[in-house]
Design a protein around this motif. Sequence first.
Motif, PDB file in Angstrom:
ATOM      1  N   ARG A   1       0.837  -1.214   0.000  1.00  0.00           N
ATOM      2  CA  ARG A   1       0.000   0.000   0.000  1.00  0.00           C
ATOM      3  C   ARG A   1       0.865   1.254   0.000  1.00  0.00           C
TER       4      ARG A   1
ATOM      5  N   GLY B   1      -9.889  -2.920 -11.455  1.00  0.00           N
ATOM      6  CA  GLY B   1      -8.818  -2.708 -10.479  1.00  0.00           C
ATOM      7  C   GLY B   1      -8.810  -3.865  -9.491  1.00  0.00           C
TER       8      GLY B   1
ATOM      9  N   LYS C   1     -13.576  -4.159  -8.920  1.00  0.00           N
ATOM     10  CA  LYS C   1     -12.728  -5.275  -9.370  1.00  0.00           C
ATOM     11  C   LYS C   1     -13.611  -6.271 -10.107  1.00  0.00           C
TER      12      LYS C   1
ATOM     13  N   THR D   1     -12.891   2.483  -8.379  1.00  0.00           N
ATOM     14  CA  THR D   1     -12.805   1.425  -9.391  1.00  0.00           C
ATOM     15  C   THR D   1     -13.241   0.068  -8.836  1.00  0.00           C
TER      16      THR D   1
ATOM     17  N   LEU E   1       3.048   2.584  -2.143  1.00  0.00           N
ATOM     18  CA  LEU E   1       3.265   2.185  -3.539  1.00  0.00           C
ATOM     19  C   LEU E   1       4.646   2.584  -4.053  1.00  0.00           C
TER      20      LEU E   1
ATOM     21  N   ARG F   1      -9.516   3.390  -0.251  1.00  0.00           N
ATOM     22  CA  ARG F   1     -10.105   2.247  -0.965  1.00  0.00           C
ATOM     23  C   ARG F   1     -11.092   1.608   0.000  1.00  0.00           C
TER      24      ARG F   1
ATOM     25  N   GLU G   1      -6.148  -4.504  -3.793  1.00  0.00           N
ATOM     26  CA  GLU G   1      -4.903  -3.822  -3.450  1.00  0.00           C
ATOM     27  C   GLU G   1      -4.381  -3.125  -4.701  1.00  0.00           C
ATOM     28  N   TRP G   2      -3.533  -2.130  -4.496  1.00  0.00           N
ATOM     29  CA  TRP G   2      -2.976  -1.425  -5.656  1.00  0.00           C
ATOM     30  C   TRP G   2      -1.755  -2.144  -6.233  1.00  0.00           C
ATOM     31  N   GLU G   3      -1.123  -2.992  -5.424  1.00  0.00           N
ATOM     32  CA  GLU G   3       0.052  -3.721  -5.946  1.00  0.00           C
ATOM     33  C   GLU G   3      -0.146  -5.205  -5.747  1.00  0.00           C
TER      34      GLU G   3
ATOM     35  N   PRO H   1       0.699   6.704  -2.890  1.00  0.00           N
ATOM     36  CA  PRO H   1       1.632   6.568  -4.018  1.00  0.00           C
ATOM     37  C   PRO H   1       2.860   7.452  -3.843  1.00  0.00           C
TER      38      PRO H   1
ATOM     39  N   ASP I   1     -10.652   6.032  -4.489  1.00  0.00           N
ATOM     40  CA  ASP I   1     -10.592   5.110  -5.618  1.00  0.00           C
ATOM     41  C   ASP I   1     -11.991   4.542  -5.844  1.00  0.00           C
TER      42      ASP I   1
ATOM     43  N   ALA J   1      -3.955   3.799   0.575  1.00  0.00           N
ATOM     44  CA  ALA J   1      -2.711   3.545  -0.170  1.00  0.00           C
ATOM     45  C   ALA J   1      -2.076   4.913  -0.420  1.00  0.00           C
TER      46      ALA J   1
END
Length: 333
Positions: free
Chosen positions: A219, A328, A325, A323, A221, A281, A331-333, A260, A321, A258
């Motif tokens: 998280r 997306g 799933k 988006t 990033l 998120r 998790e972002w990664e 970035p 966020d 998260a």
Amino acid sequence: MEIQRRPETMERITTKELADKFIAEQVSEIQKQVGTNKVLLALSGGVDSSVVAALLIKAIGKQLVCVHVNHGLMRKNESEDVVRIFGEELDANLIYVDATDRFLDLLAGVAEPEKKRKIIGAEFINVFADEARKLEGVTFLAQGTIYPDILESIKQAEGKQAVKSHHNVGGLPEDLQFELCEPLKFLYKDEVRVVGEALGLPHAMVYRQPFPGPGLGVRCLGAITRDRLHALREADAILREEFDICGLSEKVWQYFIAVPDIKSVGVKNESRYEGWPAIIRAVNTKDAMTATVEEIPYAVLHKIVARITNEVEGINRVLMDLTPKPVGTIEWE
Ligand code: XMP
């Protein structure tokens, strides 16, 4: 190795009575399996390993050795809670390892998500194996494997690819050979929670939202830095606190921040203030394969934005966020 499936006759554990019956059966099974030997358990503080720990403490007491590895990527107060609940309240045989520097040094400058996951997973095994080698007379390794993990292995054995490399304590070095003790291996998550409550674990621990093995590492990033990790941890604690206050923690399956590796220009106390954005998120899902984004009341969001930007050094914006799933991942990664 043959993968065992849940017996078709096994009743779904939905009540305290059924959980008590399961616990009594497992306690006697575990005592039979383990005898007077010692059992080692990697206790992350997540629901599954916590329930295994509580079950084994009931069955074999101090023959269980729990190792809690703090990889420095835990959420605020999480390791402290493990030490308090298991080390103090349940009087477990608990070894606490603060490996923060080991992990963060290895991760310095590594920005690629899969590389980060692999480093965290491998180092987790290294730290755990180092502790295991110091112990004498340990024959068994307990794991919080649950039935969806078994189903996932069956899928992989059939050649279907995973999207991300999830980690747990598999793949220990060859000099460490243990017999496995996996008392929850035929349970679904909802059953694990019922069993956890019947064992007397705190509601917040048993119903806590899922937290990935690599923790805040996926998280924070890109390349993790200590200052951005600290900001993420503080912002995440505020989000969780506010979700608790307004009852959203009971309604939203998973929610987190998260951060970035991007800075934008802001203004604070009439001066230029560069900072990172905190990304909220908040998703609901049944099985984590698909997820929808939750609508959060604006009043709650405004409070969270105000608190994070006022209280967390280095954060100057809060984004959300929206988006689902797919597309997306959660998790972002
Ligand atoms: P994704 O990001 O793949 O996440 O949509 C689905 C769910 O899995 C969790 N997750 C993990 N859990 N080890 C875990 O035990 C991991 O390495 C890991 N990576 C993601 C994620 O938090 C979400 O609930």
